[in-house]
Enzyme design. Structure first.
Site, PDB file in Angstrom:
ATOM      1  N   GLY A  70      -0.210   8.558  -8.375  1.00  0.00           N
ATOM      2  CA  GLY A  70      -0.584   8.787  -9.760  1.00  0.00           C
ATOM      3  C   GLY A  70       0.600   8.913 -10.689  1.00  0.00           C
ATOM      4  N   TYR A  74      -1.831  17.123 -15.861  1.00  0.00           N
ATOM      5  CA  TYR A  74      -1.736  18.536 -16.257  1.00  0.00           C
ATOM      6  C   TYR A  74      -2.518  19.387 -15.270  1.00  0.00           C
ATOM      7  CZ  TYR A  74      -2.950  22.908 -18.572  1.00  0.00           C
ATOM      8  OH  TYR A  74      -3.143  24.240 -18.849  1.00  0.00           O
ATOM      9  N   CYS A 179      -2.475  10.423 -16.717  1.00  0.00           N
ATOM     10  CA  CYS A 179      -2.603   9.312 -15.772  1.00  0.00           C
ATOM     11  C   CYS A 179      -2.262   7.969 -16.413  1.00  0.00           C
ATOM     12  CB  CYS A 179      -4.009   9.271 -15.169  1.00  0.00           C
ATOM     13  SG  CYS A 179      -4.441  10.805 -14.309  1.00  0.00           S
TER      14      CYS A 179
END
Length: 218
Positions: A70, A74, A179
Site C-alpha cells: 500500500g 492514517y 492510499c
C-alpha cells in the site's frame, strides 16, 4: 487461533515489533495463529509505493515507513486496527486470494450493521457508495473508503492487516492522499449515521471470521 485486544493505544513501532516476534513464533511452530485488535495514536504510515507528494502535511503526525503493501495510510483513535497473523501456507499460498478473503471478512462485518461494502478493480480495500452525496467529479457515484488493507508475508505467514473506520476524526485523513486515491473520500460507521462502538465491531468481526476464513482443510 488466538484473539487478543489491546485497550490502550499501541505505538506503531511497538506493534510492529510484537507482530514480528509473533510471526517468528508461528513460523517455528511455537505459537498459534493470532488476530490482534487494537488502536494506534494518530500517525501516518508509508508503504513502499507511497508517493512523497501524497504526504500533504508531513509535520502533522509522526510518519512511519512500513513494508506492508500500500501507500500512505492514517491510523488513530476510533479506528479498529486488525492485525492478522495467519498461516497462508495452509490456506492456499495465494496472496490475491488471501487479500480477497480479508475484503470478504470486512464486507460481512459491515453487513452486520446494514452497511453495504463494495470492492472495486484496482482499489484494494472496502468502499461505501454514497447515494446521499453528489456524483464524483468524473461523473460516477460518490464512493468513500471505510476500510484499508495492507499486508506483508514472511514464509507464508501474514502480518499487518486491516483498518476499519468506526469513529476516527476524518479530518485527520486530510494530511495525506489516502492510499494514493484523490478522487474519492473516506467515511466511518458513525459518519454514516450509525451509533456503533468499537466493542460492537469486535463482536461482528469474530462472528463473521469463518465466512471468509474457514478452518484449513474444510
Amino acid at each position: 487461533m488466538e484473539w487478543y485486544r489491546s485497550d490502550a493505544p499501541v505505538p506503531y513501532p511497538s506493534a510492529v515489533t510484537e507482530m514480528e516476534a509473533r510471526v517468528a513464533r508461528i513460523i517455528s511452530g511455537q505459537a498459534r495463529e493470532a488476530i490482534w485488535l487494537l488502536e494506534h495514536p494518530p500517525l501516518y504510515t508509508a508503504g513502499p509505493a507511497a508517493d512523497p507528494a501524497d504526504l500533504r502535511d508531513p509535520h502533522r503526525f509522526p510518519v512511519y515507513p512500513t513494508r506492508r503493501g500500500g501507500q500512505y495510510t492514517y491510523h488513530g483513535p476510533g479506528q479498529r486496527v486488525i492485525y492478522v497473523m495467519l498461516d497462508v501456507g495452509r490456506r492456499g499460498r495465494d496472496v490475491r486470494r488471501f487479500v480477497s478473503a480479508l475484503e470478504t471478512w470486512v464486507i460481512a462485518t459491515l453487513d452486520r450493521f446494514n452497511v453495504r461494502g463494495v470492492t472495486r478493480p484496482g482499489r484494494v480495500g472496502v468502499w461505501v457508495v454514497r447515494d446521499d452525496r453528489p456524483p464524483a467529479p468524473a461523473g460516477g457515484p460518490c464512493e468513500d473508503k471505510i476500510a484499508a488493507i495492507g499486508i506483508r508475508m514472511r514464509k507464508w505467514v501474514s502480518f499487518h492487516g486491516i483498518s476499519i473506520n468506526v469513529e476516527p476524526d476524518l479530518e485527520h485523513f486530510s494530511g495525506i492522499v489516502p492510499c494514493g486515491i484523490a478522487q474519492h473520500g473516506v467515511t466511518s460507521l458513525v459518519d454514516l449515521g450509525l451509533p456503533v462502538g468499537m466493542a460492537d465491531v469486535d463482536v461482528a468481526l469474530r462472528q463473521t471470521f469463518a465466512q471468509a476464513f474457514p478452518p484449513p482443510g474444510t
